[in-house]
Design a protein around this motif. Structure first.
Motif, PDB file in Angstrom:
ATOM      1  N   LEU A   1       0.819  -1.201   0.000  1.00  0.00           N
ATOM      2  CA  LEU A   1       0.000   0.000   0.000  1.00  0.00           C
ATOM      3  C   LEU A   1       0.864   1.266   0.000  1.00  0.00           C
ATOM      4  N   ARG A   2       0.406   2.280  -0.703  1.00  0.00           N
ATOM      5  CA  ARG A   2       1.028   3.597  -0.628  1.00  0.00           C
ATOM      6  C   ARG A   2       0.371   4.313   0.557  1.00  0.00           C
ATOM      7  N   PHE A   3       1.164   4.660   1.558  1.00  0.00           N
ATOM      8  CA  PHE A   3       0.602   5.185   2.796  1.00  0.00           C
ATOM      9  C   PHE A   3       1.474   6.301   3.350  1.00  0.00           C
ATOM     10  N   ARG A   4       0.931   7.001   4.328  1.00  0.00           N
ATOM     11  CA  ARG A   4       1.692   8.023   5.043  1.00  0.00           C
ATOM     12  C   ARG A   4       1.242   8.036   6.494  1.00  0.00           C
TER      13      ARG A   4
ATOM     14  N   ALA B   1      -5.485   7.813  -1.250  1.00  0.00           N
ATOM     15  CA  ALA B   1      -6.476   7.493  -2.284  1.00  0.00           C
ATOM     16  C   ALA B   1      -7.375   8.703  -2.494  1.00  0.00           C
ATOM     17  N   ASP B   2      -7.689   8.988  -3.743  1.00  0.00           N
ATOM     18  CA  ASP B   2      -8.526  10.147  -4.062  1.00  0.00           C
ATOM     19  C   ASP B   2      -9.920  10.031  -3.455  1.00  0.00           C
ATOM     20  N   THR B   3     -10.356   8.805  -3.183  1.00  0.00           N
ATOM     21  CA  THR B   3     -11.702   8.586  -2.644  1.00  0.00           C
ATOM     22  C   THR B   3     -11.725   8.605  -1.116  1.00  0.00           C
ATOM     23  N   GLY B   4     -10.600   8.918  -0.472  1.00  0.00           N
ATOM     24  CA  GLY B   4     -10.537   8.891   0.983  1.00  0.00           C
ATOM     25  C   GLY B   4     -11.445   9.916   1.632  1.00  0.00           C
TER      26      GLY B   4
ATOM     27  N   GLU C   1      -7.964   6.203   6.663  1.00  0.00           N
ATOM     28  CA  GLU C   1      -7.304   5.741   7.891  1.00  0.00           C
ATOM     29  C   GLU C   1      -7.416   4.223   8.010  1.00  0.00           C
ATOM     30  N   VAL C   2      -6.271   3.560   8.125  1.00  0.00           N
ATOM     31  CA  VAL C   2      -6.258   2.109   8.295  1.00  0.00           C
ATOM     32  C   VAL C   2      -5.567   1.690   9.590  1.00  0.00           C
TER      33      VAL C   2
ATOM     34  N   GLY D   1      -7.390  -1.514  11.290  1.00  0.00           N
ATOM     35  CA  GLY D   1      -8.639  -2.042  10.756  1.00  0.00           C
ATOM     36  C   GLY D   1      -8.328  -3.071   9.684  1.00  0.00           C
ATOM     37  N   VAL D   2      -8.289  -4.335  10.065  1.00  0.00           N
ATOM     38  CA  VAL D   2      -7.846  -5.385   9.146  1.00  0.00           C
ATOM     39  C   VAL D   2      -8.804  -5.508   7.964  1.00  0.00           C
ATOM     40  N   SER D   3     -10.100  -5.523   8.230  1.00  0.00           N
ATOM     41  CA  SER D   3     -11.052  -5.606   7.125  1.00  0.00           C
ATOM     42  C   SER D   3     -11.061  -4.320   6.307  1.00  0.00           C
ATOM     43  N   ARG D   4     -10.834  -3.200   6.944  1.00  0.00           N
ATOM     44  CA  ARG D   4     -10.786  -1.932   6.216  1.00  0.00           C
ATOM     45  C   ARG D   4      -9.563  -1.871   5.305  1.00  0.00           C
TER      46      ARG D   4
END
Length: 577
Positions: free
Chosen positions: A190-193, A214-217, A409-410, A446-449
């Motif tokens: 994943l691309r994350f920050r 993600a643009d949809t965040g 947010e994950v 959030g594992v499922s998220r």
């Protein structure tokens, strides 16, 4: 696994109630099915991705020294009452009573339960540091569940809790979890920050969110391109530019502004920039009226306001309350002459301290004040950082212009301090034999998220583009002719892949090639091997990289070696993107 015997019911059209990409594609790809509002069944493909995410989480938590446990999902009310969260948590906490009329809740998080465990079991500083984690189903009764797994009521979460004898040790535990999270999300492809964040209902005084970009965040992130600074919009600090405040301001003056309610209407009527106007926003904070002032072209940040007031609850005043407190309709509230017996707290964004000669509402219908000096004309309680940062604002670390981007947010890590150990009297004996409260931290994923966020970040018009680490299967062997040589060759390649430890699925369904191609693209398997009679007659097998869409032809003779080299190159492409 053969698709002819697999339960993966795909859909041709987007379900009517699915709003975001991940929700649509997980339903269409046969990964999940809705049971009721915000609650989903994981079908075989979805469960495979969920379990792969959980496995990586467990491996990195174990590597960081955390120990896995499993706590009950049903929690007694008395533990939550000890910490005060039984009332504070709100309606998201699903409360119920058993046959003996004892109150319980379905656990949305487990700070109370794990603290109760530790206070009865850990008695000496020699047993610390300690970090316990679980991967478990949680329940939060969201008022408006939406977006599938992105904001459901029931979800799978990894939550960990660290216990140290002091803050110095807690910082070490926090850093270990922070580093573990970076490894987890990197391994998941994943691309994350990681960004600074508000602690919210969990509490504590220091936290970071891990955001999948993600643009949809739903969340907005303020990030600096020149340094490592990043923060959720709720937390991002608005810096003051270096500026000298102007001198004396003329005496304030009442002017008529008929029909001009909004900042834009007032600015147009008076022929000024919105930045010259001060918005006066009225709130109810823990039951008391409060006024918050921000520049007309800025947005108030309610989380910052809540923190500045040290309030438990902040809500915008109703039109009826505004009328009662100001004697004017909505749109004309102002800080000059505001009834101090009613509104006893007036906070102004600190940006307003750098200038004067403002325009404000006059607490009178169709009227505003010109030439307002907040320091002289208003009974200000204080200045505070109350506004959202804007694109181009200076970075609070290096001064470079900030950029705003969207994220999901994950993961979230908190330094809790003594919030729960003090409330629940969780202490150990220190080196001198004296009781010392344990210093706590908590860490959630959030594992499922994660699975849904991955899809939001990796998709196209044809469907999902799973990174190999989260794909239900890494390779799909697609047999276009399910009779004779193509099927025999497809089964041989499938057997070879599984023998090499590569997770593969064989599409041996008696369907048209177009149906198979659409389904395989929809399900998002990273790599495809396509076999048909025409290709085999030419001595080639087609392969496709789902990430790039690029197709290649590999020779039937020596296919294993050629595919191994091609796959390694394609995997490197996923890792370097």
């Amino acid at each position: 696994m053969k698709l002819s015997r697999y339960y993966a019911p795909t859909l041709k059209e987007d379900p009517a109630d699915a709003e975001v990409v991940s929700h649509k594609l997980m339903l269409r790809a046969g990964m999940i099915r809705k049971l009721t509002s915000g609650i989903y069944t994981f079908l075989p493909l979805g469960l495979r991705s969920l379990n792969k995410a959980a496995r990586i989480v467990r491996e990195e938590m174990d590597r960081a020294g955390a120990l896995e446990i499993l706590m009950p999902g049903v929690q007694p009310a008395d533990l939550w009452q000890e910490t005060g969260r039984w009332e504070y948590y709100g309606k998201e906490l699903l409360r119920f009573k058993d046959r003996h009329d004892r109150a319980y809740c379905l656990g949305p998080t487990h700070e109370e339960v794990v603290t109760d465990l530790i206070r009865h079991e850990v008695r000496s500083y020699r047993q610390l540091p300690l970090n316990l984690y679980q991967v478990q189903t949680k329940f939060r009764d969201e008022i408006r569940p939406r977006f599938g797994l992105m904001r459901g009521r029931e979800f799978v979460m990894k939550d960990a809790y660290s216990f140290d004898k002091d803050e110095e040790g807690a910082l070490v535990s926090y850093k270990a979890m922070y580093d573990a999270y970076c490894r987890i999300f990197s391994r998941l492809g994943l691309r994350f920050r990681a960004v600074e964040a508000d602690t919210g209902a969990i509490g504590g005084n220091y936290s970071h969110e891990f955001m999948v970009l993600a643009d949809t965040g739903e969340d907005t992130i303020a990030a600096c391109p020149s340094c490592e600074y990043g923060a959720n919009l709720e937390k991002a600090e608005a810096m003051l530019p270096v500026k000298t405040k102007p001198g004396n301001c003329p005496e304030h003056k009442l002017v008529a502004t008929p029909g001009a309610h909004t900042v834009e209407e007032v600015a147009a009527f008076l022929k000024v920039e919105p930045a010259r106007i001060v918005k006066t926003l009225l709130y109810v904070a823990d039951g008391k009226p409060v006024a918050a002032l921000v520049r007309g072209d800025r947005e108030l940040n309610e989380v910052k306001l809540k923190n500045a007031l040290n309030a438990q609850d902040v809500a915008l005043a109703t039109p009826e309350q505004v009328q009662a407190w100001t004697k004017a309709p909505v749109g004309f509230a102002g800080p000059v002459g505001l009834n101090a017996d009613v509104v006893k707290t007036i906070l102004a964004d600190r940006e307003l301290s750098q200038d004067t000669d403002w325009i404000t509402g006059a607490n009178k219908a169709d009227a505003h004040f010109l030439h307002v000096d907040l320091d002289d004309d208003v009974l200000l309680t204080n200045y505070a950082d109350l506004r959202n940062v804007a694109c181009g604002d200076p970075c609070p670390r290096c001064g470079a212009p900030l950029e705003l981007t969207k994220g999901i947010e994950v993961g979230h890590v908190f330094k809790l301090g003594y919030k729960y150990s003090e409330a629940m009297k969780a202490s150990v004996l220190d080196e001198q034999g004296k009781d010392r409260l344990v210093y706590m931290g908590c860490y959630g994923i959030g594992v499922s998220r994660v699975v849904a966020a991955c899809i939001e970040q990796n998709h196209d018009g044809a469907g999902i583009k799973f990174p190999p680490a989260l794909a239900p299967f890494e390779v799909a062997v697609v047999c276009l002719d399910v009779k004779g040589e193509p099927l025999a060759k497809a089964e041989a390649i499938y057997a070879w892949l599984t023998g090499q430890g590569v997770e593969a699925v064989l599409d041996d369904r008696d369907e048209r090639p177009g149906v198979k191609f659409k389904d395989i693209d929809l399900m998002g398997f990273p790599f495809q091997i396509v076999l048909g009679g025409k290709g085999l007659a030419r001595g080639i097998v087609e392969v496709k990289d789902r990430r790039t869409g690029e197709k290649s032809e590999l020779p039937v003779e020596g296919f294993e070696a050629a595919f191994t080299a091609w796959r390694l190159q394609a995997l490197a492409g996923w890792e370097s993107r």
